[in-house]
Design an enzyme around this catalytic site. Structure first.
Site, PDB file in Angstrom:
ATOM      1  N   ASP A  23      14.899 -46.428  30.680  1.00 46.96           N
ATOM      2  CA  ASP A  23      15.666 -46.875  29.527  1.00 46.96           C
ATOM      3  C   ASP A  23      17.108 -47.187  29.940  1.00 46.96           C
ATOM      4  O   ASP A  23      17.693 -46.488  30.766  1.00 46.96           O
ATOM      5  CB  ASP A  23      15.646 -45.741  28.485  1.00 46.96           C
ATOM      6  CG  ASP A  23      16.363 -46.131  27.212  1.00 46.96           C
ATOM      7  OD1 ASP A  23      15.973 -47.124  26.586  1.00 46.96           O
ATOM      8  OD2 ASP A  23      17.328 -45.421  26.831  1.00 46.96           O
ATOM      9  N   GLU A  66      14.998 -51.293  32.123  1.00 48.69           N
ATOM     10  CA  GLU A  66      15.412 -52.142  31.004  1.00 48.69           C
ATOM     11  C   GLU A  66      16.734 -52.831  31.339  1.00 48.69           C
ATOM     12  O   GLU A  66      17.772 -52.182  31.476  1.00 48.69           O
ATOM     13  CB  GLU A  66      15.572 -51.293  29.737  1.00 48.69           C
ATOM     14  CG  GLU A  66      15.930 -52.134  28.531  1.00 48.69           C
ATOM     15  CD  GLU A  66      16.481 -51.314  27.366  1.00 48.69           C
ATOM     16  OE1 GLU A  66      16.569 -51.865  26.266  1.00 48.69           O
ATOM     17  OE2 GLU A  66      16.835 -50.135  27.565  1.00 48.69           O
TER      18      GLU A  66
END
Ligand SMILES: *[C@@H]1O[C@H](CO)[C@@H](O)[C@H](O)[C@H]1NC(C)=O
Ligand SMILES: *[C@@H]1O[C@H](CO)[C@@H](O)[C@H](O)[C@H]1NC(C)=O
Ligand SMILES: *[C@@H]1O[C@H](CO)[C@@H](O)[C@H](O)[C@H]1NC(C)=O
Ligand SMILES: *[C@@H]1O[C@H](CO)[C@@H](O)[C@H](O)[C@H]1NC(C)=O
Ligand SMILES: *[C@@H]1O[C@H](CO)[C@@H](O)[C@H](O)[C@H]1NC(C)=O
Ligand SMILES: CC(=O)N[C@H]1CO[C@H](CO)[C@@H](O)[C@@H]1O
Length: 536
Positions: free
Chosen positions: A231, A255
């Site tokens: 993330d 990400e």
């Protein structure tokens, strides 16, 4: 051009060989990923009438997921990506509850909102039994605590495990408007202080690096994790990433939310990450289906091949938990079918976010996180059935041709209305055309190449057969704006796909036309959606 198309496969298989990850990246390329948000996937009792607030817990669990794995497997998926599993903060905040799992407080405890350790281990075992890969979403950028919106946040660091001291974090600063273009700011400052303080870990600190690397190694090994989604990877310093990925010993997507080719591809060329969700394609797909041209999609694909090391390790998607649903912008069912076709058959790893197959249409976070049970897990819905067919075809072709996943699609057509490609070796190639004509689109013939002279082919979405002419082209009978997908008839032998065929002719296809997805039973959350979107 950095690498010729022919040498791409070679480059790809060398990628990360130094890190001992070659096999994992190559394995992941053959998979098809279904993204699950645990709190919104299935409740332990399987109930489908439970209503809940969009920014609060809805009660989905790991046990609920175990009980509903058939739904995923019957759609042909061979991997799942699940929302974070570690313990989160307990408090209710102005930005809602940590139902999504991104507000970690303890890296060494599992999140008991989603079940017990036994539940999670049972899930892992059940996935292994079914040969479904597990990708775990992990948060390395920050730890979270309630924030009274009175800056600077007063954080009690002793509550965090293992980073229980202020010295492991960057001092508080809020990213300024201009700071979103300045790496120092968006990496070292605290993201979106609203309701929750995302205390920004100092991932240059020796202890933090050592501890993170040892934690991820333990997590992967304790729970047999096959891959990671990292993330907010763009929001930690570059140097942190390769060591972390290497310590994990598995493949990872980080990400990196940007539509700029250079900014995006540098994560691969600098060996920071093996792969990323493909935001380059994402933005061009949304444009292409909403009044733009597919020429831009073709252009960015060429740029990505020239600038990234391994576009085959990227994850293709048109939906995830951070973006408005595809159907929120365009509710036409035929358009949704075209988008799904691209996602499954593009270069790279298909990634479908739960609910896309049910044509959910929520807007921004948290409204794009509709509980899946609202659909009744309908396996007869048009997009569910389409996805099942496309995955079945892709899985089958990969078995026939191991180079399929490392062979770049050849773009046959890319204009305002159509995008057509051929992928794979002659004999088992897949040729598809997607269109933005919509379900109101009328009958017309589209002549497309990518076949061999006189080759017998099957359009797998209708099980209609056709034969290429001397020049290797087919006259595709387009109608109602639905996509067309062709595979050589010989390649389908013993596949169970289209065992019986009829000759290709115009076919009416209005299945699901006008349907705009399951009505959302969610009560509107009276919180700023824009802020929440970034907090998770
Ligand atoms: C990626 O490409 C860059 C630039 O061509 C090269 O220096 C690097 O070694 C490549 N990395 C991998 C893992 O192949
Ligand atoms: C943080 O900065 C953004 C602008 O980038 C601003 O909108 C927001 O109100 C600021 N929040 C705080 C708590 O200072
Ligand atoms: C980026 O932000 C840092 C920290 O605020 C600042 O010191 C630096 O000058 C900025 N760089 C640019 C190019 O604006
Ligand atoms: C993995 O298991 C070992 C042995 O039980 C334990 O010491 C370690 O803390 C665990 N690591 C994680 C990340 O759960
Ligand atoms: C498809 O895209 C073209 C080019 O932007 C546009 O003119 C046309 O209206 C679009 N078709 C539909 C049905 O939206
Ligand atoms: C109904 C409809 O929109 N049909 C169009 C689909 O795209 C082709 C190619 O531009 C047009 O010729 C059709 O009119």
């Amino acid at each position: 051009m950095r690498a010729s198309l022919l040498s791409l496969a070679g480059v790809a298989s060398l990628a990360f060989s130094g890190l001992g990850l070659a096999a994992d990246a190559e394995e992941w390329k053959t998979r098809s990923v279904y993204q699950v948000m645990i709190d919104r996937y299935a409740r332990t009792d399987g109930s489908i009438d439970h209503e809940c607030e969009a920014h609060e817990f809805c009660g989905g669990t790991w046990r609920g997921l175990i009980n509903k794995l058939d739904y995923i497997q019957d759609m042909g998926f061979t991997a799942i990506q699940i929302s974070p599993i570690n313990k989160n903060m307990e408090e209710h905040t102005a930005a809602g509850d940590p139902y999504h799992g991104y507000w970690t407080t303890d890296l060494y405890a599992l999140n008991d909102k989603f079940g017990t350790e036994k539940d999670f281990k049972d899930l892992v075992a059940e996935l292994k039994k079914r040969d479904i890969y597990l990708m775990a979403d992990v948060v390395v950028n920050h730890m979270a605590q309630k924030f009274d919106n009175n800056p600077p946040p007063k954080v009690d660091y002793s509550k965090f495990n293992p980073f229980n001291d202020e010295k492991y974090f960057h001092p508080y600063c809020n990213v300024t408007e201009e700071g979103w273009l300045n790496a120092t700011e968006y990496q070292d400052c605290w993201l979106y202080p609203y309701g929750v303080a995302l205390a920004d870990l100092d991932t240059r600190n020796e202890f933090v690096i050592k501890e993170m690397n040892s934690w991820i190694k333990g997590l992967v090994s304790n729970y047999s994790i096959d891959g990671l989604r990292i993330d907010a990877a763009k929001h930690v310093n570059d140097e942190f990433l390769p060591g972390f990925v290497k310590s994990s010993g598995v493949f990872a997507w980080g990400e990196v939310l940007t539509g700029e080719t250079e900014d995006f591809c540098r994560y691969q060329t600098l060996d920071l990450l093996p792969g990323m969700p493909n935001y380059l394609d994402y933005y061009k797909l949304i444009e292409g289906f909403n009044g733009g041209s597919f020429e831009k999609l073709a252009q960015i694909k060429k740029q990505a091949i020239n600038n990234c090391n391994d576009t085959f390790a990227l994850g293709t998607f048109v939906e995830n938990h951070d973006m408005p649903r595809f159907a929120n912008k365009n509710s036409d069912m035929a358009i949704a079918k075209n988008a799904m076709t691209y996602v499954i058959l593009n270069d790279g790893v298909p990634t479908v976010y739960q609910g896309q197959e049910q044509h959910f249409n929520g807007f921004e976070t948290p409204h794009n996180r509709e509980p899946l049970w609202q659909s009744g897990y309908d396996k007869e819905s048009p997009l569910y059935k389409l996805t099942a067919t496309l995955n079945k075809v892709r899985n089958h072709i990969i078995k026939l041709d191991k180079d399929y996943v490392n062979t770049a699609s050849e773009i046959l057509k890319a204009n305002d209305n159509y995008f057509c490609t051929k992928k794979g070796s002659y004999g088992s190639q897949i040729v598809y055309c997607i269109t933005n004509n919509s379900s109101k689109g009328g009958k017309h013939t589209l002549t497309v190449g990518g076949f061999q002279a006189d080759q017998k082919v099957v359009e797998v979405l209708t099980c209609q057969s056709n034969q290429a002419g001397m020049s290797g082209t087919i006259d595709m009978k387009m109608n109602n704006g639905v996509p067309k997908v062709y595979v050589p008839a010989d390649a389908l032998k013993d596949s169970g796909i289209c065992e019986q065929t009829t000759a290709e002719e115009f076919r009416d296809d209005t299945s699901g036309a006008g349907v705009t997805g399951a009505a959302t039973g969610l009560l509107a959350a009276a919180v700023a959606g824009w802020a929440l979107m970034f907090l998770a």
